[in-house]
Scaffold this active site. Structure first.
Site, PDB file in Angstrom:
ATOM      1  N   GLU A  88       5.606   4.134   2.224  1.00  0.00           N
ATOM      2  CA  GLU A  88       6.233   5.412   1.865  1.00  0.00           C
ATOM      3  C   GLU A  88       6.495   6.245   3.112  1.00  0.00           C
ATOM      4  O   GLU A  88       7.495   6.957   3.187  1.00  0.00           O
ATOM      5  CB  GLU A  88       5.338   6.208   0.925  1.00  0.00           C
ATOM      6  CG  GLU A  88       5.118   5.595  -0.424  1.00  0.00           C
ATOM      7  CD  GLU A  88       4.114   6.384  -1.251  1.00  0.00           C
ATOM      8  OE1 GLU A  88       3.923   7.596  -0.995  1.00  0.00           O
ATOM      9  OE2 GLU A  88       3.504   5.795  -2.155  1.00  0.00           O
ATOM     10  N   GLY A  91       0.854  -1.181   0.000  1.00  0.00           N
ATOM     11  CA  GLY A  91       0.000   0.000   0.000  1.00  0.00           C
ATOM     12  C   GLY A  91       0.888   1.228   0.000  1.00  0.00           C
ATOM     13  O   GLY A  91       2.073   1.163  -0.315  1.00  0.00           O
ATOM     14  N   ARG A  92       0.326   2.361   0.367  1.00  0.00           N
ATOM     15  CA  ARG A  92       1.140   3.581   0.441  1.00  0.00           C
ATOM     16  C   ARG A  92       1.789   3.753   1.802  1.00  0.00           C
ATOM     17  O   ARG A  92       2.712   4.556   1.963  1.00  0.00           O
ATOM     18  CB  ARG A  92       0.308   4.812   0.096  1.00  0.00           C
ATOM     19  CG  ARG A  92       0.131   4.996  -1.393  1.00  0.00           C
ATOM     20  CD  ARG A  92      -0.534   6.311  -1.760  1.00  0.00           C
ATOM     21  NE  ARG A  92      -1.822   6.485  -1.112  1.00  0.00           N
ATOM     22  CZ  ARG A  92      -2.063   7.349  -0.116  1.00  0.00           C
ATOM     23  NH1 ARG A  92      -1.127   8.138   0.344  1.00  0.00           N
ATOM     24  NH2 ARG A  92      -3.268   7.420   0.414  1.00  0.00           N
ATOM     25  N   CYS A 140       4.416  -6.201  -2.272  1.00  0.00           N
ATOM     26  CA  CYS A 140       4.042  -4.978  -2.970  1.00  0.00           C
ATOM     27  C   CYS A 140       5.019  -3.837  -2.661  1.00  0.00           C
ATOM     28  O   CYS A 140       6.183  -3.901  -3.009  1.00  0.00           O
ATOM     29  CB  CYS A 140       2.600  -4.632  -2.637  1.00  0.00           C
ATOM     30  SG  CYS A 140       1.822  -3.552  -3.845  1.00  0.00           S
ATOM     31  N   HIS A 141       4.551  -2.786  -1.990  1.00  0.00           N
ATOM     32  CA  HIS A 141       5.398  -1.636  -1.663  1.00  0.00           C
ATOM     33  C   HIS A 141       6.117  -1.791  -0.320  1.00  0.00           C
ATOM     34  O   HIS A 141       6.890  -0.923   0.064  1.00  0.00           O
ATOM     35  CB  HIS A 141       4.566  -0.355  -1.667  1.00  0.00           C
ATOM     36  CG  HIS A 141       4.226   0.134  -3.040  1.00  0.00           C
ATOM     37  ND1 HIS A 141       3.260  -0.467  -3.818  1.00  0.00           N
ATOM     38  CD2 HIS A 141       4.724   1.151  -3.772  1.00  0.00           C
ATOM     39  CE1 HIS A 141       3.178   0.163  -4.978  1.00  0.00           C
ATOM     40  NE2 HIS A 141       4.054   1.156  -4.980  1.00  0.00           N
TER      41      HIS A 141
END
Length: 184
Positions: free
Chosen positions: A88, A84-85, A114-115
């Site tokens: 970050e 997901g974000r 994923c991320h």
């Protein structure tokens, strides 16, 4: 056995809840840690026809059990970082990076998709390691010295990784195996 999940606002819902519930189903005590101990908002990433990237919609809310500052990584046998974000932002939290480094230094199982590898690259633990991630992270993995692999699950020592939520079953199967059998 206890497993820690590092999450935060905009963690991908399927990549957070599937590991949480799958690990609980196996009998592990699972705690979710976030930058602050509060309810976090997950998101749903999906693809729409004719769009070249994913869309984001609100997902379920989830109560974090601990703040990063409250985590004693010695108390956990495994670490999981959903995508997901959230990664970050999580990668800018010094305590989150300390937690990640502990698991690699102690050679304890770490799972991510994923991320999620953004947190690993920020912690400086991917150099020379084979790992999967969402395809657009290939440059990030390679700049950090990692070897990007477009497959799942990718197991490299104590690290299990995948590309995105469709890889959940394969990644969790390998991660649970490492937790139960130990790292080879």
């Amino acid at each position: 056995m206890k497993v820690l999940i590092l999450a935060g606002d905009a963690a991908e819902a399927l990549e957070t809840f599937y590991p949480l519930q799958r690990l609980q189903e196996e009998g592990f005590a699972v705690h979710v840690a976030a930058p602050r101990k509060r309810v976090i908002q997950t998101v749903v990433h999906d693809f729409e026809p004719l769009m070249e990237t994913y869309t984001e919609k609100l997902g379920y809310r989830l109560q974090a059990d601990l703040s990063f500052a409250e985590v004693d990584p010695e108390a956990y046998q495994g670490l999981y970082i959903p995508g997901g974000r959230a990664p970050e932002w999580i990668r800018t939290e010094p305590k989150a990076l300390e937690i990640v480094r502990h698991f690699f230094q102690a050679n304890k199982p770490v799972g991510t998709l994923c991320h999620g590898p953004l947190v690993l690259t920020a912690a400086g633990v991917v150099k020379g390691r084979r790992l999967a991630a969402y395809g657009v992270l290939k440059p990030d993995v390679e700049i950090a010295g990692g070897i990007f692999v477009d497959d799942a699950p990718v197991v490299d020592g104590n690290l299990v990784s995948g590309r995105a939520w469709p890889d959940n079953p394969a990644v969790l199967k390998a991660f649970i195996r490492l937790l139960k059998e130990g790292v080879a």
